[in-house]
Write an enzyme that holds these catalytic residues in place. Sequence first.
Site, PDB file in Angstrom:
ATOM      1  N   THR A   1       0.544  -1.214   0.473  1.00 27.06           N
ATOM      2  CA  THR A   1      -0.189  -0.089  -0.109  1.00 27.06           C
ATOM      3  C   THR A   1       1.066   1.159   0.159  1.00 27.06           C
ATOM      4  O   THR A   1       0.488   1.986  -0.837  1.00 27.06           O
ATOM      5  CB  THR A   1      -0.914  -0.062   1.311  1.00 27.06           C
ATOM      6  OG1 THR A   1      -1.619  -1.013   1.449  1.00 27.06           O
ATOM      7  CG2 THR A   1      -1.759   1.075   1.509  1.00 27.06           C
TER       8      THR A   1
ATOM      9  N   ASN B   1      -5.863  -9.388  -8.216  1.00 25.08           N
ATOM     10  CA  ASN B   1      -5.469 -10.394  -6.687  1.00 25.08           C
ATOM     11  C   ASN B   1      -6.817 -11.131  -5.703  1.00 25.08           C
ATOM     12  O   ASN B   1      -6.905 -12.070  -5.806  1.00 25.08           O
ATOM     13  CB  ASN B   1      -6.034  -9.602  -5.607  1.00 25.08           C
ATOM     14  CG  ASN B   1      -6.810  -7.424  -5.548  1.00 25.08           C
ATOM     15  OD1 ASN B   1      -6.548  -7.730  -6.317  1.00 25.08           O
ATOM     16  ND2 ASN B   1      -7.002  -7.982  -4.408  1.00 25.08           N
TER      17      ASN B   1
ATOM     18  N   GLN C   1       0.928  -9.886  -6.707  1.00 27.95           N
ATOM     19  CA  GLN C   1       0.946 -10.604  -6.440  1.00 27.95           C
ATOM     20  C   GLN C   1       0.947 -11.896  -7.016  1.00 27.95           C
ATOM     21  O   GLN C   1       1.372 -13.202  -7.721  1.00 27.95           O
ATOM     22  CB  GLN C   1      -1.086 -11.145  -7.200  1.00 27.95           C
ATOM     23  CG  GLN C   1      -1.877 -10.466  -6.092  1.00 27.95           C
ATOM     24  CD  GLN C   1      -2.250 -11.130  -4.729  1.00 27.95           C
ATOM     25  OE1 GLN C   1      -1.783 -12.039  -4.434  1.00 27.95           O
ATOM     26  NE2 GLN C   1      -2.636 -10.731  -4.108  1.00 27.95           N
TER      27      GLN C   1
ATOM     28  N   HIS D   1       4.246 -10.090   2.090  1.00 25.05           N
ATOM     29  CA  HIS D   1       3.960 -10.844   2.854  1.00 25.05           C
ATOM     30  C   HIS D   1       3.123 -12.187   1.919  1.00 25.05           C
ATOM     31  O   HIS D   1       2.311 -13.083   2.580  1.00 25.05           O
ATOM     32  CB  HIS D   1       3.081 -10.364   4.145  1.00 25.05           C
ATOM     33  CG  HIS D   1       1.881  -9.431   3.849  1.00 25.05           C
ATOM     34  ND1 HIS D   1       1.074 -10.246   3.488  1.00 25.05           N
ATOM     35  CD2 HIS D   1       1.917  -8.542   3.377  1.00 25.05           C
ATOM     36  CE1 HIS D   1      -0.132  -9.061   3.099  1.00 25.05           C
ATOM     37  NE2 HIS D   1       0.768  -8.331   2.906  1.00 25.05           N
TER      38      HIS D   1
ATOM     39  N   THR E   1      13.799   4.356   9.974  1.00 25.93           N
ATOM     40  CA  THR E   1      15.577   2.961  10.315  1.00 25.93           C
ATOM     41  C   THR E   1      14.592   1.833   9.508  1.00 25.93           C
ATOM     42  O   THR E   1      13.412   1.580   9.602  1.00 25.93           O
ATOM     43  CB  THR E   1      14.966   3.327  12.037  1.00 25.93           C
ATOM     44  OG1 THR E   1      15.552   4.066  11.828  1.00 25.93           O
ATOM     45  CG2 THR E   1      16.419   2.262  11.850  1.00 25.93           C
TER      46      THR E   1
ATOM     47  N   CYS F   1      -9.346  -7.106   2.160  1.00 27.50           N
ATOM     48  CA  CYS F   1     -10.121  -5.429   2.640  1.00 27.50           C
ATOM     49  C   CYS F   1     -11.586  -5.274   2.380  1.00 27.50           C
ATOM     50  O   CYS F   1     -12.325  -5.044   3.078  1.00 27.50           O
ATOM     51  CB  CYS F   1      -9.147  -4.960   2.110  1.00 27.50           C
ATOM     52  SG  CYS F   1      -7.920  -4.678   1.726  1.00 27.50           S
TER      53      CYS F   1
HETATM   54  N1  PLP Z   1      -2.352  -4.688  -3.942  1.00 29.13           N
HETATM   55  C1  PLP Z   1      -2.022  -5.990  -4.735  1.00 29.13           C
HETATM   56  C2  PLP Z   1      -2.594  -6.280  -5.467  1.00 29.13           C
HETATM   57  C3  PLP Z   1      -2.809  -6.835  -3.279  1.00 29.13           C
HETATM   58  O1  PLP Z   1      -3.045  -8.022  -3.166  1.00 29.13           O
HETATM   59  C4  PLP Z   1      -2.356  -5.895  -2.407  1.00 29.13           C
HETATM   60  C5  PLP Z   1      -2.953  -6.899  -1.015  1.00 29.13           C
HETATM   61  O2  PLP Z   1      -4.004  -7.616  -0.600  1.00 29.13           O
HETATM   62  C6  PLP Z   1      -1.692  -5.109  -1.886  1.00 29.13           C
HETATM   63  C7  PLP Z   1      -1.627  -4.261  -3.111  1.00 29.13           C
HETATM   64  C8  PLP Z   1      -1.731  -4.193  -0.811  1.00 29.13           C
HETATM   65  O3  PLP Z   1      -0.308  -4.771   0.244  1.00 29.13           O
HETATM   66  P1  PLP Z   1      -0.210  -4.443   1.617  1.00 29.13           P
HETATM   67  O4  PLP Z   1      -0.933  -5.399   2.226  1.00 29.13           O
HETATM   68  O5  PLP Z   1       1.560  -5.477   1.497  1.00 29.13           O
HETATM   69  O6  PLP Z   1      -0.445  -3.432   2.398  1.00 29.13           O
END
Ligand code: PLP
Length: 403
Positions: free
Chosen positions: A75, A153, A181, A203, A239, A327
């Site tokens: 993000t 995603n 992804q 992650h 940091t 989300c």
């Molecule tokens: N972009 C995509 C395509 C994602 O699938 C995700 C997470 O679901 C993100 C961005 C956001 O990543 P993060 O959870 O590291 O903020």
Amino acid sequence: MPERKVYYFDNNATTRVAPEVVDAMLPLLRDNWGNPSSAYRFGNQAAQLVEKARASVAALLHADPKELVFTSCGTESNNAVLQSALATQPGKRHIITTAVEHSAIMKHGEFLRSQGVEVTFLPVDADGTLDLNLLDQSIRSDTALVSVMWANNETGVLFPVEEIAAICQSRNVPFHTDATQVPGKLEMDVKALGVDFLSLSAHKLHAPKGIGLLYIKRRAKFQPYIVGGHQERGKRGGTENTAGIVAFGRAAELAREHLEEENTRVRALRDRLENTILQTIPNTVRIGPKEPRLPNTSNIAFDFVEAEGILMALDQLGICVSSGSACTTGSLNPSHVLTAMGVKPARAKGCVRFSLGIYNTAEEVDYLLDHLPRVISKLREASPHHGKGRETKTSPELAARTL
Ligand code: PLP
């Protein structure tokens, strides 16, 4: 460890931290916990481990390590690139993206709109594909950035980033792709793709949460989003998350090693899961095309039943799946991705995403397939939408209808 076995089919939401990754990061928490910016050797040891990890992530992308900036998440990387495009080109107040991006782009785009920036959200067709002529036509003299995700995603649909990069290059507009992804599932070569910016999140590739990456092509204009110390060659203050970065480095090495397995064994598991559901459970349909698609993702509509009910029933059995982006889970509105693909709300509300990974086994898929038909028929029996007189269609017939 979880108390009971978890049947995890939600790898697009997050992934298990690989044991090798845990082993790699623990020394950073226990022993090498110095600050990489410190002048003494203890700090310098941490700095060296960070640089080693940077080289591993760079190798995954075929990038120069100097082109990488570690961030806190996908993000942040996405937000940073949108803000930077506007800040470094003050005369340009237009951004192009798509209607199916992750909320990390969508919501930031909406925020920028509220600040007076013009944001074009390009539509997609029923297969989730983009009209590249429309993209080309949408570029204007004041376009600051084109940002198009590589892999969706929710559906796994792939966009032709190489072609989009070529269009942007020919129109002299910077191009960013959210590739969150993709690692471990597709070969990634930023030079061959021709992108200017690319976002990742650790992650999603078996490293912990809280560490992301922004690839910034050499000489591309960039203004830091997090302003503070001189870390990350002055491109991101704060940091360094040393344990997270080292974990990311190890995960990047594993992602390269597992690429073949994702595209053979995991793909075969996904296909068996999808085909069996479509063939054995009536009134089901795959959302999006068979290809081009991520090898691990399947999004299936179960007509006449709400995904929330499916999720809850499967949860009782220890099975984790999702009804779209994590989300948006819990929200009553159908997913913006499915809506943009023209999926009617009644159908979109019954869509479930199965996303597999390298830790899934054939036995786990069997377990899911053993339980799912009963879960669906029970929910349908209880559903007011599944009344008498409704036709029961097998999937090919259903797929032929409009989505
Ligand atoms: N972009 C995509 C395509 C994602 O699938 C995700 C997470 O679901 C993100 C961005 C956001 O990543 P993060 O959870 O590291 O903020």
